[in-house]
Structure formats: structure tokens, C-alpha cells
Design an enzyme around this catalytic site. Structure first.
Site, mmCIF file in Angstrom:
data_model
loop_
_atom_site.group_PDB
_atom_site.id
_atom_site.type_symbol
_atom_site.label_atom_id
_atom_site.label_comp_id
_atom_site.label_asym_id
_atom_site.label_seq_id
_atom_site.Cartn_x
_atom_site.Cartn_y
_atom_site.Cartn_z
ATOM 1 C CG HIS A 264 -0.310 0.122 2.517
ATOM 2 N ND1 HIS A 264 0.047 -0.960 3.276
ATOM 3 C CD2 HIS A 264 0.059 1.215 3.210
ATOM 4 C CE1 HIS A 264 0.602 -0.537 4.400
ATOM 5 N NE2 HIS A 264 0.616 0.776 4.380
ATOM 6 C CG ASP A 304 0.234 -4.367 2.540
ATOM 7 O OD1 ASP A 304 0.677 -3.863 1.488
ATOM 8 O OD2 ASP A 304 0.035 -3.717 3.581
ATOM 9 C CB SER A 388 2.839 1.679 6.480
ATOM 10 O OG SER A 388 1.713 1.145 7.107
#
Length: 449
Positions: A264, A304, A388
Site C-alpha cells: 500500500h 501486502d 508502514s
């Protein structure tokens, strides 16, 4: 319906310590940071040898003491013990499926193997004792708990979307020998009788991207140096921009240097590996510095992760095995491990640096928005926007990359902790296992020297 036959709630059994279920989720990365450079980590220890305690970065030692009340040797010892337990779990799940109820490290760091009544229990208990682990008697095996998850999936398929859409996943809780249901924040769910005793927790939610105008590249006034896990970077593509943390440096089967971060983090995910792929830039105090690579591969549904391939001019910047707080001394990664419930883990990110906790769940699926993320694990670590894609380690082993947080909307971890106290649920960081990413990419290896 929420769950089709291909997306039913299920246990993923290909990985060790599949005793609990979660997934990963999108965590937008917006917080500015400064680029910091250092010399490459030279000749890290062999993959099977943990680093001496003196080799742990000062920032990591401080985080261990503050977050886990562990000294460096305790941290390394528990991490190594957890990997032994992971190896045992892999075989025990296959040999004793009728009685195996999961395995974990308890709060004292003792390796515990849960066994239910049934065929093969005595043989399983003997195997546990031979390894020096502790047997805990439980009522239900993993396979029995999985049947309850399957029953819930079948029940959800009979419900209207108003009900079925509320359930985002079900967690196998190896410590309580039960299940936990994940729902959207604020959802009021009337569970069927066979799940009325199950606790309900909040699932992660997607976050929006930052405006691209905040990440316009500028000339970098500093001489480019090495880039390590935990350093910040900016990504531009498809008219959008994101700020993320680098994960683990790695090498493809063709010998190309890449960094493994979160999928992402790619603002133009569909174009990964093409001429229109998103570009990656080191962050400098004034904004984004010179480009260092492009997104060669990005995934968001199922797993992810993204592989950022270094430009030819930046190859040397990724030829290191370091993980750090930006600008500080690094931790040398020595190998790849499995997430084990109760194992000590630490994450590094450009926003919050090193912070530590324990693995809470491992090896199952959770829904985030319209997509399902599989084979993830969760920790009780606070991570904020900007963290992240950053690395998660146990000892000196690569374990995963940060994928989502249930407190990413807060400005500080102190605020998140205070809110968690009142709602009865603390911070939770969701992650994608490194081993799952390696399995999805033939020839990909994490750098260990």
C-alpha cells in the site's frame, strides 16, 4: 455475500505457529521525516548465529527496556527459543492434528504447547517433553476451533449484507483456546449462539493518501549514502504521493537489489513493473530527494508487500543488511524467522523509530474494506502514519513488514495508549510475514551480510 467460497474464513497452515488469525491492512503514510545516511553494514553474522548483545543498537536496547522490560540477552534468548518452538509446531501440527491446540511463549518466556484430548495425545505430550517445552491441557484442538470458524462462514453466507459485512475476520486465540471476532469500529454485531462468548475487537481500516504536492522532488544537498530498513521514503505515481518506511533490503533471483516494503506504499499499484511504475525518493529535510528506484512489484490483496528495485546509480545504497532508527547505528539482520505468539518483536519506522511488543496472533486472514489479507500476524505495538512498510524483527531475524495499525489516526502513541485504556483495546500493529513474501517470489532473499 461477504465471503465467497474462495474467501471463506480459514486457517492457513503452511506457516509455523498458525495459532491465531489476523491480516494486514492499508496504513497511509503521510508524516514528513528527514533522510539520514550511514555507511553500509559490513559483514553481518552468519544467518544461524544471533548477534552479540553488544551489537544491538542503543535505540533498540532502550525500546526493549521501556516496552518489554527485557535486557538484550533476554530478548535474544526468547527470540531464539521462539524459532525453536516454530519448528516444533510445524511438525506437531502435521503429526498430531487431532490434539494439537497451538503453541506460544507465555509472559515469562516459557514455551507452551497446548494439547486437547484425543488420539495421539500421549505421543504428542512425549514429543513436547523431549523438546523441553511445557504441556498445557486445553479443551479444543486447532482443528476443532477451525470447524467453528467454518460454521461461522457458512452462517454469514445466509445473512444479509447488513450483518455479514460487519465481520472482518475471526482470530484463533491460542492463549485462551478460543476465538476472537474482528469487526469495524463501532459495529454492533449480534453473534450466533455458538460465538456469543467470543470477544469482539476492532479490525484495521484503510487510510487515505497524502496530496502529491507535498512530495515534489527537489535536489538533495547531501551526498547519497546507504538506505536501510526504517529509513523514510516518498513514493510518487498516478498523480498521488505517499510517505513510507523502507523494509528489508533483499536480492532478487537475478541479483538485483530491492527493498521489501508494504504494497500500500505504492500510490499507482496497478502500474508496478511497467514504464509507468511509481517512483521512490529518499526523504530530505526540504522534501523528497533524488530518485533511488521504482516499484517493480506490488500486491495488496492476499499479501501486502512491494519490491522497490534500485536504479543502477543507487544499487550500492541497498547492498547492506541493516535496520535502524533513521540516522542511528543499525541492527544487522542475520536471517528470516516466523511469527510466534508471545515472541518478542520490535519494529522500526520513520515516525516512531524502534518500539517493541509481542506477537499476539499469527497465520490467518482479516478483511480490510473490500479486500482480504491473508497469512498475517499482529503485535501489541503502536505504529503511526509513516511507519508502514518498516521492518519487524525478532532478535536479529527478519519477521515481517508493518502493514496496518488500529491507532494510525492518532498523532502520538501516548494519545493512542490513553484512548486504548478507555475503550479496553490497546494499539495493534498488523504485519505481513517476510517468509510469505519470499515464498511468493522465487529467488528473492533477504540480505544477511
Amino acid at each position: 455475500m461477504l465471503f465467497s467460497s474462495a474467501r471463506r474464513l480459514r486457517t492457513t497452515r503452511a506457516r509455523a505457529t498458525r495459532a491465531a488469525a489476523v491480516g494486514a491492512a492499508a496504513l497511509a503514510l503521510l508524516v514528513p521525516t528527514s533522510a539520514a545516511y550511514a555507511s553500509p553494514v559490513q559483514d553481518g553474522p552468519a544467518a544461524e548465529e544471533p548477534a552479540p548483545t553488544s551489537d544491538l543498537p542503543a535505540e533498540l536496547i532502550t525500546a526493549l527496556a521501556h516496552d518489554l522490560q527485557l535486557d538484550p540477552q533476554q530478548y535474544l534468548d526468547r527470540s531464539q527459543l521462539a524459532q525453536r518452538l516454530a519448528e516444533f509446531t510445524e511438525s506437531a501440527r502435521e503429526q498430531f492434528p487431532a490434539v494439537f491446540g497451538g503453541a506460544y511463549l507465555d509472559e515469562a518466556g516459557t514455551p507452551v504447547v497446548a494439547l486437547a484430548p484425543g488420539d495421539g495425545r500421549d505421543a504428542a505430550a512425549s514429543a513436547v517433553a523431549t523438546e523441553g517445552f511445557v504441556v498445557r491441557d486445553v479443551a479444543r484442538s486447532e482443528s476443532d476451533l477451525q470447524k467453528t470458524i467454518d460454521t461461522l462462514s457458512t452462517w454469514l453466507e445466509t445473512q444479509p449484507p447488513l450483518i455479514s459485512d460487519l465481520v472482518r475476520g475471526v482470530t484463533l486465540d491460542v492463549v485462551s483456546n478460543g476465538l476472537v471476532v474482528r469487526t469495524d469500529a463501532g459495529a454492533a454485531l449480534d453473534l450466533p449462539d455458538f460465538l456469543r462468548a467470543a470477544p469482539v475487537t476492532i479490525a484495521p481500516a484503510p487510510s487515505p493518501a497524502v496530496p502529491p504536492t507535498d512530495l515534489q522532488p527537489i535536489a538533495d544537498p547531501a551526498t547519497p549514502g546507504s538506505l536501510l530498513g526504517g529509513d523514510g521514503f516518498g513514493a510518487l505515481g498516478g498523480g498521488s504521493g505517499l510517505r513510507c518506511s523502507l523494509g528489508f533490503n533483499a536480492t532478487t533471483g537475478a541479483g538485483d537489489p530491492v527493498n521489501i516494503t508494504a504494497g500500500h506504499c505504492d500510490p499507482n499499484l496497478a502500474a508496478a513493473g511497467t514504464g509507468a511504475a511509481s517512483e521512490a525518493f529518499a526523504l530530505a529535510p526540504q522534501g523528497a530527494g533524488p530518485r533511488f528506484g521504482t516499484f517493480a512489484k506490488s500486491r495488496l490483496d492476499g499479501l501486502d508487500y512491494a519490491l522497490v528495485r534500485a536504479d543502477d546509480s543507487s544499487r550500492a545504497r541497498f547492498e547492506n543488511n541493516g535496520v535502524r532508527v533513521p540516522g542511528a547505528a543499525p541492527l544487522a539482520i542475520t536471517g528470516v524467522g516466523q511469527p510466534v505468539v508471545g515472541a518478542p518483536v520490535c519494529k522500526s519506522g520513520t515516525t516512531t523509530g524502534f518500539s517493541c511488543g509481542t506477537v499476539q496472533t499469527a497465520g490467518q486472514s482479516v478483511q480490510v474494506g473490500s479486500r482480504t489479507l491473508d497469512d498475517g500476524f499482529s503485535t501489541n505495538i503502536c505504529a503511526l502514519q509513516g511507519d508502514s512498510g518498516g521492518p519487524i524483527v525478532s532478535g536479529t531475524m527478519a519477521i515481517g513488514v508493518s502493514s496496518a495499525s488500529n491507532v494510525g489516526q492518532y498523532p502520538m502513541c501516548e494519545v493512542a495508549q490513553a484512548v486504548g485504556f478507555f475503550i479496553g483495546q490497546g494499539p495493534e500493529l498488523f504485519a505481513t510475514p517476510i517468509q510469505s513474501i519470499l515464498d511468493d517470489n522465487s529467488g528473492l532473499t533477504v540480505r544477511t551480510n
